[in-house]
Design a protein around this motif. Structure first.
Motif, PDB file in Angstrom:
ATOM      1  N   ARG A   1      17.632  24.277  13.644  1.00  0.00           N
ATOM      2  CA  ARG A   1      18.840  23.441  13.680  1.00  0.00           C
ATOM      3  C   ARG A   1      20.051  24.192  13.122  1.00  0.00           C
ATOM      4  NH1 ARG A   1      17.437  19.117  10.723  1.00  0.00           N
ATOM      5  NH2 ARG A   1      17.013  17.772  12.488  1.00  0.00           N
TER       6      ARG A   1
ATOM      7  N   VAL B   1      21.207  26.704  15.598  1.00  0.00           N
ATOM      8  CA  VAL B   1      21.882  26.042  16.727  1.00  0.00           C
ATOM      9  C   VAL B   1      23.316  25.676  16.311  1.00  0.00           C
ATOM     10  CG1 VAL B   1      21.948  23.918  18.127  1.00  0.00           C
ATOM     11  CG2 VAL B   1      19.795  25.163  17.869  1.00  0.00           C
TER      12      VAL B   1
ATOM     13  N   TYR C   1      16.267  18.377  26.399  1.00  0.00           N
ATOM     14  CA  TYR C   1      15.808  19.757  26.548  1.00  0.00           C
ATOM     15  C   TYR C   1      14.813  20.065  25.431  1.00  0.00           C
ATOM     16  CZ  TYR C   1      15.767  24.757  25.695  1.00  0.00           C
ATOM     17  OH  TYR C   1      15.353  26.033  25.429  1.00  0.00           O
ATOM     18  N   TYR C   2      13.609  20.421  25.806  1.00  0.00           N
ATOM     19  CA  TYR C   2      12.632  20.822  24.801  1.00  0.00           C
ATOM     20  C   TYR C   2      11.884  22.052  25.277  1.00  0.00           C
ATOM     21  CZ  TYR C   2       8.774  21.121  21.629  1.00  0.00           C
ATOM     22  OH  TYR C   2       7.876  21.611  20.707  1.00  0.00           O
ATOM     23  N   GLN C   3      11.885  23.077  24.458  1.00  0.00           N
ATOM     24  CA  GLN C   3      11.191  24.319  24.778  1.00  0.00           C
ATOM     25  C   GLN C   3       9.839  24.290  24.064  1.00  0.00           C
ATOM     26  OE1 GLN C   3      12.573  27.268  26.507  1.00  0.00           O
ATOM     27  NE2 GLN C   3      10.399  27.763  26.360  1.00  0.00           N
TER      28      GLN C   3
ATOM     29  N   PRO D   1       8.425  21.691   8.698  1.00  0.00           N
ATOM     30  CA  PRO D   1       9.708  21.592   8.016  1.00  0.00           C
ATOM     31  C   PRO D   1      10.791  20.968   8.891  1.00  0.00           C
ATOM     32  CG  PRO D   1       9.106  23.906   8.418  1.00  0.00           C
ATOM     33  CD  PRO D   1       7.995  23.073   8.939  1.00  0.00           C
ATOM     34  N   THR D   2      11.871  20.593   8.259  1.00  0.00           N
ATOM     35  CA  THR D   2      12.997  19.995   8.979  1.00  0.00           C
ATOM     36  C   THR D   2      13.598  20.993   9.985  1.00  0.00           C
ATOM     37  OG1 THR D   2      15.114  18.918   8.652  1.00  0.00           O
ATOM     38  CG2 THR D   2      14.607  20.641   7.108  1.00  0.00           C
ATOM     39  N   GLY D   3      14.122  20.464  11.063  1.00  0.00           N
ATOM     40  CA  GLY D   3      14.838  21.296  12.032  1.00  0.00           C
ATOM     41  C   GLY D   3      13.969  22.161  12.910  1.00  0.00           C
ATOM     42  N   THR D   4      12.696  21.808  13.066  1.00  0.00           N
ATOM     43  CA  THR D   4      11.818  22.637  13.902  1.00  0.00           C
ATOM     44  C   THR D   4      11.527  21.987  15.258  1.00  0.00           C
ATOM     45  OG1 THR D   4       9.992  21.739  12.592  1.00  0.00           O
ATOM     46  CG2 THR D   4      10.669  23.986  12.103  1.00  0.00           C
ATOM     47  N   GLY D   5      12.307  20.982  15.619  1.00  0.00           N
ATOM     48  CA  GLY D   5      12.179  20.428  16.963  1.00  0.00           C
ATOM     49  C   GLY D   5      11.260  19.224  17.077  1.00  0.00           C
ATOM     50  N   LYS D   6      10.869  18.632  15.960  1.00  0.00           N
ATOM     51  CA  LYS D   6       9.921  17.509  16.016  1.00  0.00           C
ATOM     52  C   LYS D   6      10.541  16.299  16.731  1.00  0.00           C
ATOM     53  CE  LYS D   6       9.178  17.416  11.499  1.00  0.00           C
ATOM     54  NZ  LYS D   6      10.090  18.498  11.093  1.00  0.00           N
ATOM     55  N   SER D   7      11.743  15.953  16.323  1.00  0.00           N
ATOM     56  CA  SER D   7      12.391  14.775  16.932  1.00  0.00           C
ATOM     57  C   SER D   7      12.682  15.033  18.413  1.00  0.00           C
ATOM     58  CB  SER D   7      13.703  14.444  16.229  1.00  0.00           C
ATOM     59  OG  SER D   7      13.474  14.300  14.864  1.00  0.00           O
ATOM     60  N   ARG D   8      13.135  16.249  18.695  1.00  0.00           N
ATOM     61  CA  ARG D   8      13.457  16.579  20.082  1.00  0.00           C
ATOM     62  C   ARG D   8      12.196  16.497  20.943  1.00  0.00           C
ATOM     63  NH1 ARG D   8      17.517  19.483  22.623  1.00  0.00           N
ATOM     64  NH2 ARG D   8      18.829  18.664  20.961  1.00  0.00           N
TER      65      ARG D   8
ATOM     66  N   THR E   1       6.474  25.335  22.342  1.00  0.00           N
ATOM     67  CA  THR E   1       6.133  26.557  21.590  1.00  0.00           C
ATOM     68  C   THR E   1       4.622  26.780  21.549  1.00  0.00           C
ATOM     69  OG1 THR E   1       6.160  25.308  19.530  1.00  0.00           O
ATOM     70  CG2 THR E   1       8.197  26.418  20.125  1.00  0.00           C
TER      71      THR E   1
ATOM     72  N   ILE F   1      16.239  28.918  23.041  1.00  0.00           N
ATOM     73  CA  ILE F   1      16.703  27.585  22.605  1.00  0.00           C
ATOM     74  C   ILE F   1      18.200  27.638  22.285  1.00  0.00           C
ATOM     75  CG2 ILE F   1      16.521  25.849  20.752  1.00  0.00           C
ATOM     76  CD1 ILE F   1      13.501  26.510  20.601  1.00  0.00           C
TER      77      ILE F   1
HETATM   78  P1  ADP Z   1      13.222  17.980  13.281  1.00  0.00           P
HETATM   79  O1  ADP Z   1      13.002  16.636  13.880  1.00  0.00           O
HETATM   80  O2  ADP Z   1      11.995  18.833  13.214  1.00  0.00           O
HETATM   81  O3  ADP Z   1      13.959  17.941  11.959  1.00  0.00           O
HETATM   82  P2  ADP Z   1      14.984  18.381  15.557  1.00  0.00           P
HETATM   83  O4  ADP Z   1      14.080  17.994  16.654  1.00  0.00           O
HETATM   84  O5  ADP Z   1      16.061  17.433  15.183  1.00  0.00           O
HETATM   85  O6  ADP Z   1      14.162  18.815  14.248  1.00  0.00           O
HETATM   86  O7  ADP Z   1      15.593  19.806  15.949  1.00  0.00           O
HETATM   87  C1  ADP Z   1      16.824  20.252  15.455  1.00  0.00           C
HETATM   88  C2  ADP Z   1      17.571  20.953  16.548  1.00  0.00           C
HETATM   89  O8  ADP Z   1      16.943  22.217  16.799  1.00  0.00           O
HETATM   90  C3  ADP Z   1      17.551  20.200  17.851  1.00  0.00           C
HETATM   91  O9  ADP Z   1      18.663  19.355  17.945  1.00  0.00           O
HETATM   92  C4  ADP Z   1      17.601  21.310  18.883  1.00  0.00           C
HETATM   93  O10 ADP Z   1      18.943  21.732  19.050  1.00  0.00           O
HETATM   94  C5  ADP Z   1      16.899  22.467  18.196  1.00  0.00           C
HETATM   95  N1  ADP Z   1      15.491  22.702  18.534  1.00  0.00           N
HETATM   96  C6  ADP Z   1      14.517  23.012  17.637  1.00  0.00           C
HETATM   97  N2  ADP Z   1      13.374  23.268  18.260  1.00  0.00           N
HETATM   98  C7  ADP Z   1      13.594  23.089  19.590  1.00  0.00           C
HETATM   99  C8  ADP Z   1      12.783  23.224  20.768  1.00  0.00           C
HETATM  100  N3  ADP Z   1      11.495  23.592  20.670  1.00  0.00           N
HETATM  101  N4  ADP Z   1      13.364  22.996  21.961  1.00  0.00           N
HETATM  102  C9  ADP Z   1      14.655  22.647  22.057  1.00  0.00           C
HETATM  103  N5  ADP Z   1      15.478  22.505  20.985  1.00  0.00           N
HETATM  104  C10 ADP Z   1      14.966  22.734  19.755  1.00  0.00           C
END
Ligand code: ADP
Length: 263
Positions: free
Chosen positions: A218, A221, A11-13, A37-44, A15, A181
């Motif tokens: 993150r 969430v 699931y990716y929303q 920054p960390t937790g902004t959805g990069k990995s997702r 932005t 999200i």
């Molecule tokens: P990063 O890689 O930037 O540190 P993550 O991709 O691991 O961050 O995102 C952390 C969590 O935040 C994900 O597991 C998800 O639950 C949520 N999240 C953040 N941005 C999004 C998005 N755009 N769409 C869906 N989930 C998101």
């Protein structure tokens, strides 16, 4: 195969225009850099894109000990023999996967050297230990993330490296999207999700606290998850949002008071 159909779509929303940009970057074979920054959805986002493009994703979380050997490969002793073992980068280059080097700036400098010839038109990987050069598979793509960290403690990425990538900034989503999200990720009710997002934004605006990193999606969430599973809301916010942010007792108390007023 039945199991293939059961693999969940990440699931990716979106932005902004990041999905479109990624597709163009992929089809033009230009490496892609996710900044933020960390937790902004990069990995997702990368998980989602790899799924969309039907490509295998290999993720490496870089840290200060990550070396080019870890990525390219090494000789290992097997019985009486010494055998070569491809590292994840070599595997990705050969089989045409997407490799995601998370927090690339944290890795040792020889990692940056190793990827240089892969990031320009040559798309070559030099394996010096084997005296070999490999031409990357047509489908291979290099993706990296980097936390610009406007505060202390974060490493920089040299312009000569950065300029080899298409770069997109990731940041905290606007409230409406972030609320969506939280609801999607945790099934929490939208009223509580809205309140959590409001708390997140309130703390993000308190720049005078001098936090190294502020409230990420993150953290919100995580708070939503434990609220949904039954932990009282205020306690959930204290342990999922406030405590992970800082160890300064006064700041913790002030943030807890602030959050109590908001949820
Ligand atoms: P990063 O890689 O930037 O540190 P993550 O991709 O691991 O961050 O995102 C952390 C969590 O935040 C994900 O597991 C998800 O639950 C949520 N999240 C953040 N941005 C999004 C998005 N755009 N769409 C869906 N989930 C998101």
């Amino acid at each position: 195969m039945l199991t293939d159909n059961l693999i969940k779509i990440p699931y990716y929303q979106a932005t902004g225009k990041e999905t479109e940009i990624f597709v163009h970057s992929y089809s033009n074979k230009i490496p892609f850099l996710l900044k933020g920054p960390t937790g902004t959805g990069k990995s997702r986002f990368i998980e989602f894109m790899a799924h969309q493009l039907n490509k295998k994703l290999i993720t490496i979380s870089c840290h200060e000990e990550t070396s080019s050997t870890d990525l390219i490969g090494r000789f290992i002793i097997k019985g009486a023999e010494t055998v070569w073992l491809d590292g994840p980068l070599t595997t990705a280059v050969k089989e045409g996967s997407i490799i995601y080097l998370d927090e690339i700036a944290e890795a040792r400098p020889d990692v940056i050297v190793a990827i240089h010839s892969l990031t320009d038109h040559r798309r070559l990987l030099f394996i010096d230990k084997l005296g070999e050069t490999i031409q990357a598979h047509d489908d291979f793509m290099l993706v990296a993330s980097f936390n610009p960290g406007y505060q202390r403690g974060f490493k920089e990425l040299k312009p000569s490296t950065r300029q080899r990538f298409i770069a997109v900034s990731f940041d905290y989503p606007e409230p409406k999207i972030e609320t969506e999200i939280l609801v999607n990720e945790t099934n929490i009710d939208s009223d509580t999700a809205k309140k959590l997002v409001a708390i997140g934004n309130k703390i993000r605006n308190l720049t005078e606290l001098g936090l190294t990193e502020t409230v990420s999606t993150r953290l919100l969430v995580d708070a939503a998850k434990i609220i949904h599973s039954g932990l009282p809301k205020r306690l959930a916010v204290h342990v999922a949002v406030v405590e992970p942010l800082t160890d300064d007792l006064q700041t913790i108390e002030a943030l807890k008071d602030l959050c109590n007023l908001m949820i």
